[in-house]
Design a protein around this motif. Structure first.
Motif, PDB file in Angstrom:
ATOM      1  N   ILE A   1       1.011  -1.113  -0.010  1.00  0.00           N
ATOM      2  CA  ILE A   1      -0.043  -0.076   0.094  1.00  0.00           C
ATOM      3  C   ILE A   1       1.255   1.299   0.113  1.00  0.00           C
ATOM      4  N   GLY A   2       0.794   2.494  -0.741  1.00  0.00           N
ATOM      5  CA  GLY A   2       1.444   3.560  -0.798  1.00  0.00           C
ATOM      6  C   GLY A   2       2.599   3.209  -2.023  1.00  0.00           C
ATOM      7  N   ARG A   3       3.362   4.502  -1.864  1.00  0.00           N
ATOM      8  CA  ARG A   3       4.501   4.472  -2.947  1.00  0.00           C
ATOM      9  C   ARG A   3       5.470   5.251  -2.268  1.00  0.00           C
ATOM     10  N   SER A   4       6.920   4.701  -2.396  1.00  0.00           N
ATOM     11  CA  SER A   4       7.985   5.316  -2.037  1.00  0.00           C
ATOM     12  C   SER A   4       8.737   6.198  -3.236  1.00  0.00           C
ATOM     13  N   LEU A   5       9.356   7.108  -2.900  1.00  0.00           N
ATOM     14  CA  LEU A   5      10.205   7.762  -3.953  1.00  0.00           C
ATOM     15  C   LEU A   5       9.283   8.819  -4.791  1.00  0.00           C
ATOM     16  N   GLY A   6      10.165   9.680  -5.371  1.00  0.00           N
ATOM     17  CA  GLY A   6       9.474  10.750  -6.136  1.00  0.00           C
ATOM     18  C   GLY A   6       8.459  11.789  -5.272  1.00  0.00           C
ATOM     19  N   THR A   7       7.727  12.423  -5.718  1.00  0.00           N
ATOM     20  CA  THR A   7       6.860  13.138  -5.014  1.00  0.00           C
ATOM     21  C   THR A   7       5.925  12.535  -4.142  1.00  0.00           C
ATOM     22  N   TYR A   8       5.684  11.192  -4.518  1.00  0.00           N
ATOM     23  CA  TYR A   8       4.843  10.314  -3.931  1.00  0.00           C
ATOM     24  C   TYR A   8       5.241   9.759  -2.584  1.00  0.00           C
ATOM     25  N   GLY A   9       6.733   9.800  -2.741  1.00  0.00           N
ATOM     26  CA  GLY A   9       7.303   9.530  -1.516  1.00  0.00           C
ATOM     27  C   GLY A   9       7.059  10.469  -0.367  1.00  0.00           C
TER      28      GLY A   9
END
Length: 490
Positions: A459-467
């Protein structure tokens, strides 16, 4: 003399009251290279309180984005200055090759730089609303971030969580994997030399059942980010319901690597080897299921096996080594159990499948690159994450069957397609239910792109603006530009 690894709490290196320390092992030699303190539940709870108090004081959370960016750049520079030591520690503690360890250390420094730069970018939104109103959308730090990282990328996974969490203005508590804490300790030594206020960043070593569980359950932790197995991720998610804290999970994978008959065979084999054997297969995104179109299946298998047998397995500190050690004896036993299961299920062991105990590798946890053929999608070695240098190669007829086999999994972390027909490759990859994908490549990615999966891969995302978003709250502020009575009840 064996190095003693202490806890880092409120800007000080302290000893745990727990007398039960853990020997840290070099998996290439089984040599004890350090002794790690193990935090108690009470020490974890106290550290969480310190982190919360520090956050509420505003010594970090109230700093401007530019001030926070300056500290992140300090830390990045210190990591870069100590890249040789960090590389050596990662090789010793994790068993990976020097090339892999140095690449991780370089990306760690670059990740801090990336989030420092992101803080100087425009942020938030404004909306023109009716009735002389204006709405602003702003991002705010969440509070206390509990960060729990795995043993396969001890330094890099720590930084992927620490850098955005600090950039957002949170206070943090990092729990490295029990068996691979050495680069985390070194990084906190460097953080201690920076201008980061004391109490903002804390390091607790210890077991997942004590430290990790306490972090997940605590009402004073506002967000918990975990990378590891799906089973543990599920327990963390359940524990986090007490205060409905935000949960970010990057979990397991059983990723398909689809090879069409029109693919450049040399390129497909080269990337497929990299896709499964990089990191000794101990990578969540490993291309552990290779799907090959029937017209080239036999040729692909023959050449893949031939190349797999040439991989030079050895200690990470040997520049000639192309694949390093398995991280621990327990992990090696788990991999060997799966190989036994695969043979019992009727799969053909085309290559490898044994522990290497010759040519000076007798004391380490070394494993031959392993290939299974004649497998079916109901076999455990096809369905379950082995997390080792073991690949299965399946046959498919056409696009429809390739997509069906690729998606016949509980996971959805990564996947790839190899084809000379870019339209076909894009058509197929868009049907693959996975969060990180490639066309005619594998494992290549960058800090700017989001990292995470579908289904039971998290669930969710690491890195980039998402992180960065993972560690921020989104607030709506409505401004009345012409205050006057609304006479709602007149």
């Amino acid at each position: 003399m064996t190095k003693e690894l202490k806890l880092y709490i409120n800007g000080h290196w302290v000893e745990s009251s727990n007398p039960d320390t853990l020997d840290i092992i070099n998996p290439a030699t089984q040599e004890v290279i350090a002794m790690a303190q193990r935090a108690t539940k009470e020490e974890t709870e106290e550290t969480i309180k310190i982190a919360k108090k520090t956050f509420e004081s505003g010594v970090w959370s109230d700093k401007s984005p530019q001030e926070r960016a300056a500290v992140l750049l300090q830390i990045a520079d210190k990591l870069q200055e100590n890249i040789d030591e960090l590389t050596n520690l990662e090789v010793q503690n994790n068993g990976k090759t020097r090339r892999e360890a140095r690449s991780d250390a370089e990306e760690a420094a670059n990740t801090f730089r990336y989030y420092a730069g992101l803080l100087n970018m425009p942020n938030g939104q404004t909306y023109e609303a009716p009735e002389d109103m204006q709405t602003m959308i702003v991002k705010e730090p969440m509070g206390v971030a509990g960060l729990i990282v795995p043993w396969n990328f001890p330094l890099l996974m720590s930084v992927w969580k620490i850098a955005p969490a600090l950039a957002a203005g949170n206070s943090i508590l990092l729990k490295p994997a029990e068996i691979t804490p050495m680069t985390a300790v070194k990084m906190f030594e460097l953080i201690d030399e920076s201008d980061l206020p004391k109490g903002v960043a804390n390091l607790l070593m210890g077991s997942g059942s004590v430290v990790g569980q306490t972090i997940a359950e605590s009402d004073d932790v506002d967000v918990v980010s975990f990378t590891g197995s799906t089973g543990v991720g599920r327990r963390i998610m359940q524990a986090a319901t007490g205060n409905m804290k935000k949960v970010s999970l990057e979990l397991g994978g059983k990723s398909p690597n689809i090879i069409f008959g029109d693919a450049d065979l040399e390129t497909a084999i080269d990337y497929s080897l990299f896709g499964i054997y990089m990191g000794s297969g101990q990578v969540c995104t490993s291309g552990s299921r290779i799907l090959v179109q029937e017209g080239i299946y036999d040729e692909f298998v023959a050449k893949f096996v031939e190349n797999a047998r040439r991989i030079r397995v050895g200690p990470g500190n040997d520049e000639q080594s192309e694949m390093g050690a398995i991280v621990s004896e327990n992990q090696l036993k788990s991999i060997l159990d799966y190989i036994r299961i695969g043979k019992e299920e009727g799969a053909s062991l085309a290559s490898g499948g044994i522990r290497i105990e010759k040519n000076g590798l007798e004391k380490g946890f070394f494993m031959e690159p392993t290939v299974f053929t004649n497998v079916t999608s109901d076999m455990r070695i096809v369905r379950e994450e082995i997390f080792g240098p073991v690949v299965t190669i399946q046959k498919f007829q056409d696009e429809e069957e390739a997509i069906k086999i690729a998606n016949d999994t509980d996971f959805g972390l990564a996947g790839s397609v190899f084809s000379a027909d870019q339209n076909k490759a894009l058509r197929v990859i868009k049907k693959v239910r996975a969060g990180i994908t490639w066309l005619n490549a594998y494992h290549l990615t960058n800090i700017q792109a989001p990292w995470g999966g579908y289904k039971q891969s998290g669930i969710g995302r690491s890195l980039g603006t998402y992180g960065l978003d993972e560690y921020q709250e989104t607030k709506q502020i409505n401004i009345n530009l012409a205050p006057k009575p609304i006479h709602w009840f007149d």
